[in-house]
Design a protein around this motif. Sequence first.
Motif, PDB file in Angstrom:
ATOM      1  N   GLU A 181      30.138  15.201  33.373  1.00  0.00           N
ATOM      2  CA  GLU A 181      30.497  13.734  33.318  1.00  0.00           C
ATOM      3  C   GLU A 181      29.145  12.852  33.703  1.00  0.00           C
ATOM      4  OE1 GLU A 181      33.370  10.236  35.304  1.00  0.00           O
ATOM      5  OE2 GLU A 181      33.684  12.424  35.418  1.00  0.00           O
ATOM      6  N   GLY A 182      28.460  11.960  33.119  1.00  0.00           N
ATOM      7  CA  GLY A 182      27.570  11.268  33.419  1.00  0.00           C
ATOM      8  C   GLY A 182      26.246  11.716  33.162  1.00  0.00           C
ATOM      9  N   LEU A 183      25.987  12.770  32.766  1.00  0.00           N
ATOM     10  CA  LEU A 183      24.728  13.347  32.389  1.00  0.00           C
ATOM     11  C   LEU A 183      24.403  12.879  31.035  1.00  0.00           C
ATOM     12  CD1 LEU A 183      25.310  17.068  33.445  1.00  0.00           C
ATOM     13  CD2 LEU A 183      23.964  15.201  34.655  1.00  0.00           C
ATOM     14  N   PRO A 184      22.990  12.545  30.749  1.00  0.00           N
ATOM     15  CA  PRO A 184      22.681  11.803  29.423  1.00  0.00           C
ATOM     16  C   PRO A 184      22.372  13.130  28.580  1.00  0.00           C
ATOM     17  CG  PRO A 184      20.780  12.399  31.023  1.00  0.00           C
ATOM     18  CD  PRO A 184      21.819  12.558  31.749  1.00  0.00           C
ATOM     19  N   SER A 185      22.721  12.675  27.261  1.00  0.00           N
ATOM     20  CA  SER A 185      22.458  13.434  26.180  1.00  0.00           C
ATOM     21  C   SER A 185      21.121  13.377  25.713  1.00  0.00           C
ATOM     22  CB  SER A 185      23.202  12.853  24.761  1.00  0.00           C
ATOM     23  OG  SER A 185      22.844  11.532  24.439  1.00  0.00           O
ATOM     24  N   GLU A 186      19.909  12.245  26.322  1.00  0.00           N
ATOM     25  CA  GLU A 186      18.717  12.747  25.989  1.00  0.00           C
ATOM     26  C   GLU A 186      17.711  12.080  27.171  1.00  0.00           C
ATOM     27  OE1 GLU A 186      15.405  10.920  22.941  1.00  0.00           O
ATOM     28  OE2 GLU A 186      17.696  10.490  22.662  1.00  0.00           O
ATOM     29  N   LEU A 187      16.827  12.768  27.635  1.00  0.00           N
ATOM     30  CA  LEU A 187      16.059  12.600  28.611  1.00  0.00           C
ATOM     31  C   LEU A 187      14.759  11.924  28.169  1.00  0.00           C
ATOM     32  CD1 LEU A 187      16.191  15.383  31.318  1.00  0.00           C
ATOM     33  CD2 LEU A 187      17.378  12.989  31.514  1.00  0.00           C
ATOM     34  N   PRO A 188      14.417  10.961  28.307  1.00  0.00           N
ATOM     35  CA  PRO A 188      13.139  10.138  27.868  1.00  0.00           C
ATOM     36  C   PRO A 188      11.983  10.609  28.360  1.00  0.00           C
ATOM     37  CG  PRO A 188      14.265   8.565  29.040  1.00  0.00           C
ATOM     38  CD  PRO A 188      15.259   9.600  28.979  1.00  0.00           C
ATOM     39  N   ALA A 189      10.856  10.529  27.717  1.00  0.00           N
ATOM     40  CA  ALA A 189       9.585  10.986  28.368  1.00  0.00           C
ATOM     41  C   ALA A 189       9.348  10.031  29.505  1.00  0.00           C
ATOM     42  CB  ALA A 189       8.430  11.087  27.386  1.00  0.00           C
ATOM     43  N   ASN A 190       8.966  10.815  30.557  1.00  0.00           N
ATOM     44  CA  ASN A 190       8.595   9.866  31.707  1.00  0.00           C
ATOM     45  C   ASN A 190       9.584   9.045  32.445  1.00  0.00           C
ATOM     46  OD1 ASN A 190       6.002  11.078  32.197  1.00  0.00           O
ATOM     47  ND2 ASN A 190       5.203   9.756  30.372  1.00  0.00           N
ATOM     48  N   GLY A 191      10.653   9.521  32.016  1.00  0.00           N
ATOM     49  CA  GLY A 191      11.859   8.410  32.482  1.00  0.00           C
ATOM     50  C   GLY A 191      12.265   8.472  33.803  1.00  0.00           C
ATOM     51  N   PRO A 192      13.419   7.776  34.124  1.00  0.00           N
ATOM     52  CA  PRO A 192      13.946   7.691  35.481  1.00  0.00           C
ATOM     53  C   PRO A 192      14.999   9.028  35.931  1.00  0.00           C
ATOM     54  CG  PRO A 192      15.222   6.460  34.074  1.00  0.00           C
ATOM     55  CD  PRO A 192      14.151   6.907  33.113  1.00  0.00           C
TER      56      PRO A 192
END
Length: 234
Positions: A181-192
């Motif tokens: 729950e709450g985990l992103p399906s995509e991590l953007p480059a140099n993201g938060p």
Amino acid sequence: MKLNSTVLLTLILLILMLGSGSVSAFWGFTLGSAALKGVTSPDARPTNKFASSKSAKEQHTGLALLKEDEILKIVKSRIEGKTKAAKSKKQDDDDEETNNSKKKREEKPLQVAEEEKPQAGFPINTESEGVSISVQSARFSGGALLLKVKMQNKGKDSVRFLYSFLDVSDDKGRTLSASTEGLPSELPANGPTYSGTVSIPTALLDDVKRVSLALTDYPAQRLRLEVSNIPVER
């Protein structure tokens, strides 16, 4: 002799006529009295009318008219009473809101302190290809073991995940079912940094002391994130 007989007959006839008339009159009077029994004539005397008018007037004297100043006093007192009641209610509401705000301000630092206070043995970190995953804590709540997780991508390319491919196993090598729950399906480059939860049913952890997580990106599968030996404390 013939004249005397005529006179006598005439007298007899007169007597009979008078007698029958008297009987008829008496009988008529008797019937009329019986018919009018109980019927009274209206009282048209001025003195009785005055008495009736006076009695009706006395009956209506129960309705007393208030003076204008008394009416104004009553209205003013009612308005002041409603105003005081409204002010009292508003004051009570303000006091309650103030107390609730004060209570929230007192509770908030405590909650923040509890959240910021690290659990013994945590966090547990791992990194692959610039992507990191960190297990911040492991606590039982609501019939499940909740693993607080943080993820971040410091690489140059975005990374996608499919959490149905998340592998969760215990210290005996058995695979455990889990939900996220709450985990992103995509991590953007140099993201938060993103936060989420991995939930494992308590019924699967009767004799388990440690669990492990393994996750790979999808669909490229260029990296693999593994967090092993996460302690399970009851």
